[in-house]
Design a protein around this motif. Structure first.
Motif, mmCIF file in Angstrom:
data_model
loop_
_atom_site.group_PDB
_atom_site.id
_atom_site.type_symbol
_atom_site.label_atom_id
_atom_site.label_comp_id
_atom_site.label_asym_id
_atom_site.label_seq_id
_atom_site.Cartn_x
_atom_site.Cartn_y
_atom_site.Cartn_z
ATOM 1 N N LEU A 210 71.765 33.898 26.671
ATOM 2 C CA LEU A 210 70.366 33.778 26.273
ATOM 3 C C LEU A 210 69.721 32.559 26.913
ATOM 4 C CD1 LEU A 210 71.661 35.548 23.898
ATOM 5 C CD2 LEU A 210 69.686 34.815 22.601
ATOM 6 N N ARG A 211 68.483 32.722 27.322
ATOM 7 C CA ARG A 211 67.725 31.595 27.842
ATOM 8 C C ARG A 211 66.346 31.595 27.201
ATOM 9 N NH1 ARG A 211 67.025 31.561 34.026
ATOM 10 N NH2 ARG A 211 64.772 31.824 33.870
ATOM 11 N N CYS A 212 65.997 30.479 26.567
ATOM 12 C CA CYS A 212 64.699 30.348 25.920
ATOM 13 C C CYS A 212 63.714 29.691 26.884
ATOM 14 C CB CYS A 212 64.811 29.515 24.637
ATOM 15 S SG CYS A 212 65.783 30.319 23.347
ATOM 16 N N ASP A 213 62.533 30.278 26.980
ATOM 17 C CA ASP A 213 61.514 29.737 27.874
ATOM 18 C C ASP A 213 60.169 30.323 27.455
ATOM 19 O OD1 ASP A 213 60.261 28.421 29.961
ATOM 20 O OD2 ASP A 213 61.718 29.059 31.464
ATOM 21 N N LEU A 214 59.112 29.869 28.113
ATOM 22 C CA LEU A 214 57.791 30.426 27.881
ATOM 23 C C LEU A 214 57.711 31.831 28.461
ATOM 24 C CD1 LEU A 214 55.597 27.320 28.790
ATOM 25 C CD2 LEU A 214 56.057 28.201 26.502
ATOM 26 N N SER A 215 56.962 32.695 27.799
ATOM 27 C CA SER A 215 56.819 34.074 28.263
ATOM 28 C C SER A 215 56.286 34.136 29.686
ATOM 29 C CB SER A 215 55.878 34.840 27.325
ATOM 30 O OG SER A 215 56.394 34.860 26.017
ATOM 31 N N LYS A 216 55.393 33.215 30.003
ATOM 32 C CA LYS A 216 54.784 33.168 31.336
ATOM 33 C C LYS A 216 55.830 32.996 32.426
ATOM 34 C CE LYS A 216 51.134 30.674 33.819
ATOM 35 N NZ LYS A 216 50.131 29.577 33.700
ATOM 36 N N ARG A 217 56.938 32.334 32.107
ATOM 37 C CA ARG A 217 58.003 32.136 33.090
ATOM 38 C C ARG A 217 59.093 33.202 32.983
ATOM 39 N NH1 ARG A 217 56.950 26.235 32.334
ATOM 40 N NH2 ARG A 217 58.505 26.089 30.678
ATOM 41 N N ILE A 218 59.234 33.780 31.801
ATOM 42 C CA ILE A 218 60.272 34.798 31.613
ATOM 43 C C ILE A 218 59.954 36.060 32.408
ATOM 44 C CG2 ILE A 218 61.279 36.387 29.924
ATOM 45 C CD1 ILE A 218 61.119 34.130 27.872
ATOM 46 N N GLU A 219 58.692 36.480 32.401
ATOM 47 C CA GLU A 219 58.328 37.743 33.053
ATOM 48 C C GLU A 219 58.666 37.762 34.543
ATOM 49 O OE1 GLU A 219 54.722 39.098 30.017
ATOM 50 O OE2 GLU A 219 54.263 38.562 32.086
ATOM 51 N N PRO A 220 58.263 36.748 35.331
ATOM 52 C CA PRO A 220 58.644 36.780 36.748
ATOM 53 C C PRO A 220 60.148 36.622 36.960
ATOM 54 C CG PRO A 220 57.495 34.728 36.229
ATOM 55 C CD PRO A 220 57.333 35.630 35.047
ATOM 56 N N ALA A 221 60.821 35.908 36.054
ATOM 57 C CA ALA A 221 62.274 35.759 36.188
ATOM 58 C C ALA A 221 62.968 37.107 36.000
ATOM 59 C CB ALA A 221 62.793 34.740 35.179
ATOM 60 N N LEU A 222 62.476 37.911 35.053
ATOM 61 C CA LEU A 222 63.049 39.245 34.863
ATOM 62 C C LEU A 222 62.779 40.113 36.088
ATOM 63 C CD1 LEU A 222 63.388 41.380 31.773
ATOM 64 C CD2 LEU A 222 62.209 42.404 33.714
ATOM 65 N N ALA A 223 61.556 40.028 36.615
ATOM 66 C CA ALA A 223 61.214 40.808 37.813
ATOM 67 C C ALA A 223 62.086 40.414 38.996
ATOM 68 C CB ALA A 223 59.738 40.618 38.150
ATOM 69 N N ALA A 224 62.514 39.152 39.021
ATOM 70 C CA ALA A 224 63.378 38.667 40.108
ATOM 71 C C ALA A 224 64.853 38.980 39.869
ATOM 72 C CB ALA A 224 63.191 37.161 40.279
ATOM 73 N N GLY A 225 65.179 39.635 38.754
ATOM 74 C CA GLY A 225 66.551 40.024 38.478
ATOM 75 C C GLY A 225 67.377 39.004 37.728
ATOM 76 N N GLU A 226 66.720 37.969 37.149
ATOM 77 C CA GLU A 226 67.472 36.933 36.439
ATOM 78 C C GLU A 226 67.827 37.329 35.011
ATOM 79 O OE1 GLU A 226 65.563 33.117 36.713
ATOM 80 O OE2 GLU A 226 64.896 33.493 38.771
ATOM 81 N N PHE A 227 67.144 38.339 34.462
ATOM 82 C CA PHE A 227 67.422 38.835 33.112
ATOM 83 C C PHE A 227 67.626 40.341 33.153
ATOM 84 C CE2 PHE A 227 64.474 35.188 32.092
ATOM 85 C CZ PHE A 227 65.445 34.363 31.553
ATOM 86 N N ASP A 228 68.349 40.841 32.145
ATOM 87 C CA ASP A 228 68.473 42.289 31.961
ATOM 88 C C ASP A 228 67.389 42.819 31.028
ATOM 89 O OD1 ASP A 228 70.997 42.640 33.471
ATOM 90 O OD2 ASP A 228 71.776 41.318 31.899
#
Length: 288
Positions: A126-144
């Motif tokens: 799990l990684r906690c962060d602001l939603s604004k940063r989570i969305e591009p990180a998921l798009a980049a493949g950093e999250f499932d």
């Protein structure tokens, strides 16, 4: 209406709704956009209702679409359970999740232990962060998968829950009585922050920012100390804080939409966790 639904078509409908468009759904499912469009048109003919609407904000379900999607998720979950039971499949591997920390405490903390017990072969990261940063990180493949506060101007993902924003202050303290309201807010990039400031400005409420923090624990410490007020989602309010509102001269606030975003071609662990999260987020919350 025919007697049976096409589960593959229902899966396509859910994918379009959750990803916000045919292109993203095509990537997730490994099917062409035209194939998805045809199957959803067949569903619309079957039920006699339009299920999706296109707009500048993307593709969104109609009222009939929302109702069918709710049924579809249950049917698809039952199908997965049956296949897993008969095939002996079990979720395994690493599952990477992004989530703001205020939702972590409210929703994932009670869920994690149950999920870990039911799926001992899954490693949760799990990684906690602001939603604004989570969305591009998921798009980049950093999250499932990710849980986010949706951007009201560009909502992404499936709506899990709508959360009311509530003014709060520490018990035994009255900072709201000050002529200029002492205010604590999450750091720049928080999607609620500009809307809170806008509400204060529209109400003509004098205020000054006295504390800013990127984590819920720091925000709670400041408010519990008694020198400021803040606004939190209803599920994140602990018993140590008291709720404020118009009676204390504070403007009414707004609701936030909590969204679930699942990466393309999710594995069994991601699908199982998403199902568990939907159940957890749908459960009623007790007032603090």
């Amino acid at each position: 209406m025919t007697a049976h639904f096409d589960l593959a078509a229902l899966d396509m409908l859910v994918a379009v709704a959750e990803t916000g468009g045919f292109t993203a759904a095509s990537t997730r499912l490994g099917r062409t956009q035209s194939a998805i469009s045809v199957r959803i048109q067949d569903l619309e003919s079957q039920v006699g209702h339009r299920l999706l609407e296109r707009s500048r904000r993307g593709v969104t379900p109609t009222d009939a679409g929302e109702r069918l999607i709710a049924h579809a998720r249950r049917l698809l979950a039952i199908e997965r359970e049956a296949l897993a039971d008969l095939g002996g499949a079990s979720a395994s591997g690493r599952l990477r999740i992004g989530i703001p920390d205020d939702y972590m405490d409210a929703y994932l903390r009670p869920l994690i232990a149950r999920f870990a017990a039911e799926h001992p072969k899954v490693e949760l990261e799990l990684r906690c962060d602001l939603s604004k940063r989570i969305e591009p990180a998921l798009a980049a493949g950093e999250f499932d998968l990710a849980v986010v506060t949706q951007d009201p101007n560009r909502p992404i993902g499936e709506v899990l829950r709508r959360e009311a924003m509530i003014w709060v202050a520490g018990r035994g303290h009255r900072p709201e009585l000050q002529e200029v309201l002492p205010l604590a807010l999450f750091s720049e990039g928080c999607r609620a922050r500009p809307r809170i400031l806008q509400a204060l400005g529209a109400a003509g409420k004098a205020h000054r920012l006295v504390f800013s923090c990127s984590h819920t624990s720091g925000m709670l410490s400041a408010v519990e100390a008694g020198f400021c007020v803040t606004a939190l989602t209803e599920s994140a309010i602990p018993p140590s804080l008291r709720r404020l509102g118009p009676a204390e001269g504070l403007p009414a606030l707004f609701d936030l939409s909590v969204g679930l975003i699942i990466g393309p071609q999710p594995g069994l662990a991601a699908r199982r966790f998403a199902d568990a999260l939907r159940d957890e987020m749908a459960a009623p919350r007790l007032a603090a």
